[in-house]
Design an enzyme around this catalytic site. Structure first.
Site, PDB file in Angstrom:
ATOM      1  N   LYS A  43      -6.220  -2.790  12.529  1.00 30.20           N
ATOM      2  CA  LYS A  43      -6.738  -2.666  11.092  1.00 30.20           C
ATOM      3  C   LYS A  43      -8.207  -3.373  10.907  1.00 30.20           C
ATOM      4  O   LYS A  43      -8.798  -3.185   9.721  1.00 30.20           O
ATOM      5  CB  LYS A  43      -5.792  -3.317  10.190  1.00 30.20           C
ATOM      6  CG  LYS A  43      -4.579  -2.337   9.849  1.00 30.20           C
ATOM      7  CD  LYS A  43      -4.104  -2.902   8.628  1.00 30.20           C
ATOM      8  CE  LYS A  43      -3.319  -1.623   7.936  1.00 30.20           C
ATOM      9  NZ  LYS A  43      -2.873  -2.109   6.585  1.00 30.20           N
ATOM     10  N   SER A  95      -5.551  -5.137  -2.049  1.00 27.64           N
ATOM     11  CA  SER A  95      -6.441  -5.899  -1.490  1.00 27.64           C
ATOM     12  C   SER A  95      -7.458  -5.118  -1.032  1.00 27.64           C
ATOM     13  O   SER A  95      -8.795  -5.255  -1.192  1.00 27.64           O
ATOM     14  CB  SER A  95      -5.799  -6.109  -0.027  1.00 27.64           C
ATOM     15  OG  SER A  95      -4.682  -6.953  -0.319  1.00 27.64           O
ATOM     16  N   HIS A 100       0.585 -10.325  -4.818  1.00 26.50           N
ATOM     17  CA  HIS A 100       1.572 -10.743  -3.664  1.00 26.50           C
ATOM     18  C   HIS A 100       2.029 -12.003  -3.900  1.00 26.50           C
ATOM     19  O   HIS A 100       3.271 -12.460  -3.394  1.00 26.50           O
ATOM     20  CB  HIS A 100       0.563 -11.029  -2.135  1.00 26.50           C
ATOM     21  CG  HIS A 100      -0.189  -9.647  -1.686  1.00 26.50           C
ATOM     22  ND1 HIS A 100      -1.525  -9.681  -1.457  1.00 26.50           N
ATOM     23  CD2 HIS A 100       0.531  -8.716  -0.928  1.00 26.50           C
ATOM     24  CE1 HIS A 100      -1.609  -8.570  -0.766  1.00 26.50           C
ATOM     25  NE2 HIS A 100      -0.278  -7.791  -0.678  1.00 26.50           N
TER      26      HIS A 100
HETATM   27  O1  PNS Z   1       0.183  -5.195   3.720  1.00 28.52           O
HETATM   28  P1  PNS Z   1       0.479  -4.123   4.434  1.00 28.52           P
HETATM   29  O2  PNS Z   1      -0.816  -3.465   5.219  1.00 28.52           O
HETATM   30  O3  PNS Z   1       1.014  -2.638   3.184  1.00 28.52           O
HETATM   31  O4  PNS Z   1       1.878  -4.258   5.390  1.00 28.52           O
HETATM   32  C1  PNS Z   1       2.125  -3.355   6.368  1.00 28.52           C
HETATM   33  C2  PNS Z   1       3.127  -3.789   7.385  1.00 28.52           C
HETATM   34  C3  PNS Z   1       2.561  -5.109   7.805  1.00 28.52           C
HETATM   35  C4  PNS Z   1       4.334  -4.480   6.469  1.00 28.52           C
HETATM   36  C5  PNS Z   1       3.636  -2.735   8.406  1.00 28.52           C
HETATM   37  O5  PNS Z   1       2.154  -2.444   9.097  1.00 28.52           O
HETATM   38  C6  PNS Z   1       4.099  -3.225   9.343  1.00 28.52           C
HETATM   39  O6  PNS Z   1       5.519  -3.684   9.402  1.00 28.52           O
HETATM   40  N1  PNS Z   1       3.698  -3.562  10.594  1.00 28.52           N
HETATM   41  C7  PNS Z   1       4.341  -4.240  11.978  1.00 28.52           C
HETATM   42  C8  PNS Z   1       4.722  -2.833  12.769  1.00 28.52           C
HETATM   43  C9  PNS Z   1       6.062  -2.384  12.342  1.00 28.52           C
HETATM   44  O7  PNS Z   1       7.074  -2.884  12.197  1.00 28.52           O
HETATM   45  N2  PNS Z   1       5.886  -1.179  12.330  1.00 28.52           N
HETATM   46  C10 PNS Z   1       6.917  -0.279  12.053  1.00 28.52           C
HETATM   47  C11 PNS Z   1       7.116  -0.074  10.513  1.00 28.52           C
HETATM   48  S1  PNS Z   1       8.318   1.290  10.126  1.00 28.52           S
END
Ligand code: PNS
Length: 159
Positions: free
Chosen positions: A41, A132, A17
């Site tokens: 989560k 992670s 990251h």
């Molecule tokens: O570190 P991660 O868990 O891979 O991140 C995932 C993340 C935070 C990028 C994704 O879950 C996200 O964008 N969540 C916010 C809600 C959202 O916008 N969902 C639609 C995505 S298409």
């Protein structure tokens, strides 16, 4: 100003990251690292700790936190990007296995917000197999993760 949002769970932040943050900062004027508040989560580190460790880790980069801010967010990433006036979403790619889910997310985000593009950065090869989830598992089983995460993370993983 070229402004990008780098959203994620960061539970915990890894050197991968951090590598993406440094690469994104080299391209964008401002990078907002957005740490997801996601009750579904059940992150192992609470939000404040995840944010504090990211800030501490950035301080170790050449250039420190310059050009990078760290905030929390809930809701849709594209809504956050609009609120901030950011035109891009940054995500990291490690291996081919990341591609399918990242492509899906990027395409759906584009459907929701055609004015925002997702920009992918490739992690350094030394971070390509670090996640992670694996870091949490290895640490919980007593393994050494010091080559996988910034120093500040270690005290959160070990009692
Ligand atoms: O570190 P991660 O868990 O891979 O991140 C995932 C993340 C935070 C990028 C994704 O879950 C996200 O964008 N969540 C916010 C809600 C959202 O916008 N969902 C639609 C995505 S298409």
């Amino acid at each position: 100003m070229r402004h990008a949002v780098y959203p994620g769970t960061f539970d915990p932040i890894t050197l991968g990251h951090l590598d993406i943050m440094a690469r994104a900062r080299a391209v964008f004027d401002q990078v907002t690292v957005a740490v997801l508040v996601n009750p579904r989560k059940h992150p192992s580190m609470d939000l404040d700790a995840r944010i504090a460790v990211i800030r501490e880790s950035l301080a170790e980069l050449p250039g420190g936190e310059q050009g990078i801010e760290v905030i929390s967010f809930g809701g849709l990433t594209v809504d956050l990007a609009h609120r901030l006036g950011a035109g891009s979403i940054v995500r990291g790619l490690r291996a081919i296995s990341d591609f399918e889910s990242e492509l899906q997310m990027a395409q759906l985000n584009r459907r929701l917000a055609p004015d925002i593009d997702t920009v992918f950065f490739m992690t350094g090869i030394e971070h390509a197999y670090v996640s992670s989830t694996m870091v949490r598992e290895i640490a919980a089983l007593g393994g050494d993760v010091s080559s996988m995460v910034p120093r500040g993370v270690l005290r959160h993983l070990r009692p």
